[in-house]
Design a protein around this motif. Structure first.
Motif, mmCIF file in Angstrom:
data_model
loop_
_atom_site.group_PDB
_atom_site.id
_atom_site.type_symbol
_atom_site.label_atom_id
_atom_site.label_comp_id
_atom_site.label_asym_id
_atom_site.label_seq_id
_atom_site.Cartn_x
_atom_site.Cartn_y
_atom_site.Cartn_z
ATOM 1 N N UNK A 168 0.713 -1.303 -0.026
ATOM 2 C CA UNK A 168 0.007 0.069 -0.021
ATOM 3 C C UNK A 168 0.993 1.169 -0.049
ATOM 4 N N UNK A 169 0.633 2.244 -0.910
ATOM 5 C CA UNK A 169 1.458 3.351 -0.788
ATOM 6 C C UNK A 169 1.286 4.103 0.254
ATOM 7 N N UNK A 170 2.278 4.907 0.653
ATOM 8 C CA UNK A 170 2.433 5.820 1.775
ATOM 9 C C UNK A 170 2.164 7.400 1.168
ATOM 10 N N UNK A 171 1.617 8.078 1.726
ATOM 11 C CA UNK A 171 1.373 9.381 1.299
ATOM 12 C C UNK A 171 1.942 10.368 2.271
ATOM 13 N N UNK A 172 2.650 11.512 1.790
ATOM 14 C CA UNK A 172 3.160 12.633 2.607
ATOM 15 C C UNK A 172 2.562 13.923 2.194
ATOM 16 N N UNK A 173 2.543 15.089 2.968
ATOM 17 C CA UNK A 173 2.196 16.120 2.586
ATOM 18 C C UNK A 173 2.868 16.854 1.413
#
Length: 76
Positions: free
Chosen positions: A35-40
């Protein structure tokens, strides 16, 4: 030789692919479930990019014939 000697060429599918889609394709190929991780979002992030393959088409007479999923599967 000729115009191609020492040249730099982009080779791409000439179709837009999101990072999420690329991750999905790679997971299918390797049998993984990530699962991809997302950042600001950052001010210098590229939201969209597209490879310009004009030199490869004009100088090398290279035209993409293989879809990304199939090509990655064969390569890896």
């Amino acid at each position: 030789t000729g115009k191609a000697a020492g040249g730099v060429f982009n080779v791409a599918t000439v179709q837009w692919v999101s990072l999420n889609e690329l991750l999905s394709i790679m997971c299918l190929i390797f049998g993984e479930s990530l699962k991809p991780g997302y950042a600001q979002e950052r001010e210098f992030d590229f939201l969209h990019s597209f490879a310009v393959v004009t030199n490869a088409v004009q100088i090398l007479d290279l035209v993409p014939k293989v879809k990304l999923k199939y090509g990655l599967h064969k390569l890896l």
